[in-house]
Each structure stands twice: as C-alpha cells, then as structure tokens.
Design a protein around this motif. Sequence first.
Motif, PDB file in Angstrom:
ATOM      1  N   LEU A  79       1.187   4.270 -16.208  1.00 28.74           N
ATOM      2  CA  LEU A  79       2.177   3.504 -15.449  1.00 28.74           C
ATOM      3  C   LEU A  79       3.233   2.931 -16.383  1.00 28.74           C
ATOM      4  CD1 LEU A  79      -0.291   1.645 -13.064  1.00 28.74           C
ATOM      5  CD2 LEU A  79       0.934   3.791 -12.657  1.00 28.74           C
ATOM      6  N   THR A  80       4.491   3.247 -16.078  1.00 28.32           N
ATOM      7  CA  THR A  80       5.586   2.816 -16.926  1.00 28.32           C
ATOM      8  C   THR A  80       6.742   2.348 -16.064  1.00 28.32           C
ATOM      9  OG1 THR A  80       6.983   3.516 -18.786  1.00 28.32           O
ATOM     10  CG2 THR A  80       6.458   5.196 -17.157  1.00 28.32           C
ATOM     11  N   GLY A  81       7.838   1.950 -16.707  1.00 26.62           N
ATOM     12  CA  GLY A  81       9.000   1.426 -15.997  1.00 26.62           C
ATOM     13  C   GLY A  81      10.227   1.580 -16.878  1.00 26.62           C
ATOM     14  N   GLY A  82      11.092   0.606 -16.759  1.00 20.43           N
ATOM     15  CA  GLY A  82      11.039  -0.809 -16.512  1.00 20.43           C
ATOM     16  C   GLY A  82       9.751  -1.452 -17.031  1.00 20.43           C
ATOM     17  N   ALA A  83       9.622  -2.711 -16.606  1.00 18.28           N
ATOM     18  CA  ALA A  83       8.321  -3.342 -16.780  1.00 18.28           C
ATOM     19  C   ALA A  83       7.508  -2.926 -15.559  1.00 18.28           C
ATOM     20  CB  ALA A  83       8.463  -4.855 -16.847  1.00 18.28           C
ATOM     21  N   PRO A  84       6.522  -2.031 -15.728  1.00 23.40           N
ATOM     22  CA  PRO A  84       5.817  -1.526 -14.543  1.00 23.40           C
ATOM     23  C   PRO A  84       5.206  -2.636 -13.706  1.00 23.40           C
ATOM     24  CG  PRO A  84       4.641  -0.977 -16.566  1.00 23.40           C
ATOM     25  CD  PRO A  84       5.986  -1.470 -16.974  1.00 23.40           C
ATOM     26  N   GLU A  85       4.781  -3.731 -14.378  1.00 19.06           N
ATOM     27  CA  GLU A  85       4.052  -4.798 -13.693  1.00 19.06           C
ATOM     28  C   GLU A  85       4.889  -5.515 -12.628  1.00 19.06           C
ATOM     29  OE1 GLU A  85       2.807  -5.134 -18.167  1.00 19.06           O
ATOM     30  OE2 GLU A  85       4.589  -4.566 -17.001  1.00 19.06           O
ATOM     31  N   GLY A  89       4.119  -1.740  -6.129  1.00 20.31           N
ATOM     32  CA  GLY A  89       3.044  -0.756  -6.157  1.00 20.31           C
ATOM     33  C   GLY A  89       2.170  -0.792  -7.389  1.00 20.31           C
ATOM     34  N   PHE A  90       2.484  -1.671  -8.345  1.00 21.22           N
ATOM     35  CA  PHE A  90       1.735  -1.638  -9.604  1.00 21.22           C
ATOM     36  C   PHE A  90       0.237  -1.866  -9.392  1.00 21.22           C
ATOM     37  CE2 PHE A  90      -0.094  -3.966 -13.238  1.00 21.22           C
ATOM     38  CZ  PHE A  90      -0.050  -2.942 -14.173  1.00 21.22           C
ATOM     39  N   LYS A  91      -0.129  -2.982  -8.773  1.00 19.42           N
ATOM     40  CA  LYS A  91      -1.558  -3.275  -8.619  1.00 19.42           C
ATOM     41  C   LYS A  91      -2.265  -2.292  -7.688  1.00 19.42           C
ATOM     42  CE  LYS A  91      -1.675  -8.080 -10.139  1.00 19.42           C
ATOM     43  NZ  LYS A  91      -2.030  -9.486  -9.827  1.00 19.42           N
TER      44      LYS A  91
END
Length: 332
Positions: A79-85, A89-91
Amino acid sequence: MQTTSINPAVTAFQKKLSSPLTKKQVTILQINLGKRCNLACTHCHVEAGPKRTEELSPEICQQLIEIIHKFPQLQIVDLTGGAPEINYGFKPLVEAANSAGKQVIVRSNLTIYFEDGFEDLPEYFAKYKVRVVASMPCYLADNVDKMRGAGVYDDSIKALQRLNQVGYGKEPDLILDLVYNPQLPSGEKFSLTPEQTKLEQDYKVFLEEHFDIVFNNLFTITNLPVGRTKLHLERKKLYAPYLQFLESHFNPTTVEHLMCRDELSIDYLGNVYDCDFNQMMNLPAKTRDGENLTIAKLLAAGSLDLIDRVQTAAYCYGCTAGCGSSCGGALV
C-alpha cells in the motif's frame, strides 16, 4: 506491442535487452491509494501533497478487496500513496489482506503519526503485523529536511522510536525497513546509490548510537526521472544527461529481478500498470491483444496473468543501473 519513450538522448530501453521483457506470474499487488499526503517532498514521483484530493473510491476499494480474497497466488499487498494512511480505503485493505493471509506492506512517511486522527497508527500496524517501509532518505537531519521539509527529520526520529516501542525492529513478525534516496543532482556530477549493505550498517550504527533506534533492512532506491524528480531535472537542464548517465550504467543482470515482472500496480481509479513509475507516467499495462487493463477486467477474466510483456520507457534505466533499484532496494 511494447511501448517505448521517444527520447533521442538514449537508446530505446527495449533495444538494450537481449529478449523482450516478459511478465512472470503476478504475486504482488501494489496499490496507490491516492495523492493525498501531509508532505510535499522534492523528489516525490507521485507529486503528492496536502493540496491533492485524488483518492480511492468505495467502488474501487471493494473491487480490490475482491481481488485480494479471490487470488491465492497473491503473496503481498503493498500500500502506497501519497501517504497511504490518509487516503480512503487504507484500513479496509489492510484488514482484508491480513484476513486473507497476505503480507501487508505500508510505505509510510512516518510524520503522518503526528497528524490529528492518526496517532494510533504504530499500534494499529502492530496489531495487523503490517510491514512498515519508511522513507528516511538520509540518517543526517540536514539532508532529510532539504528533501522532505523543515522538521521532518525530528518527527521521523520520534516516529521510529514509537515503532520500536511497540516492537518494530525487535520482534520477528514486526518488520521495519528504511528507504534511502539520493539527493537530487544540481549539476552533471551524477552518482548511483551507495552499496546497500555498507550503507545499511552506517544507518544502523548512527541511529542506534544517537537515538537508540533499531530497524531491519535498508533499501536503496534510485531517483527515477519521473514526477517531481523529472521536473527538477528539466529545470536544471539535466534530464537528458541524467538519462544518459543511467544508460551508461545499465547492468543486464538486474533485468531478471525487476519488480515490474511479478507485480501489478493499481491506481486510485482502478487502472492497472506494470509498476508505480509507469502509473505516474500514464503508461498502462496491456493485454496480449493490446487492451488497457482495469481491476474490473481482471475480476471478469478470473485471472491476474493477462499480460505477456512489460511496458518500458527511457526511465527504466533507473531500475537497471548499477546494482539495480526496486521497491525492495538493490536487485543484485
């Protein structure tokens, strides 16, 4: 048909290869959840930042969860982004991948733990045995703050200490990896990433002696001429010379281990790419019939292995220069 970037400065990447760059069985699903981020790093190939709003939708998130549960061949959900967190949908994706027995990787900028509403992330990561791959482009403060913003180094140190407190870098199932990126060049005196094993030892000695921080692995990643790195090089009139430098250090032994060969990179709209760099350059993965792929098409076909050849461009020389470069660091 393989795609190449038209760039007279270098040999077309596919012509450098002794045979076409073929896809292996897909075992890694890398998802870019969006471009929202609390930082705007100078080298970011995603061009993410606090003013970006693009992120995953509930519909695409649900399709990704279906893929995670449907295909046992997937071993890793990255999981990546950006800041994925901070993207939608992250969690749900972390928990779906965990329940399906996949290894979950989060590519974290560390500073997100100090934003409102995200203070519990280290404990959350530990609960779901998430492997944390954290950006730490140098172990010295000045270099980090120059690339990522004032105060980022101090926050990163505090975040690493928090991760250590919950067991990361200490317990065998709580893996903490750091990522080194070189400084962006200001002139034609280019260099490749340092030797990974030696630099990892330097990081470990410095961080433990000064901050009592421990971690598992260091990954050295070359700055590919994509996103803000490309813009920087173009402003300095270094884009073509940098590509030529990377080509001059092409190492054919890296090709077998390229990350694009066994992964799918998914964007927040559900489009499929061979790697995150192709995603940022809008070079989609192609089926055998030359059709662009989406995760909806993968689900309809009941297969993740619809791609014969990896799409290539001039920036692929960044992954094949010297010891090579991938999301997992050096290749050889």
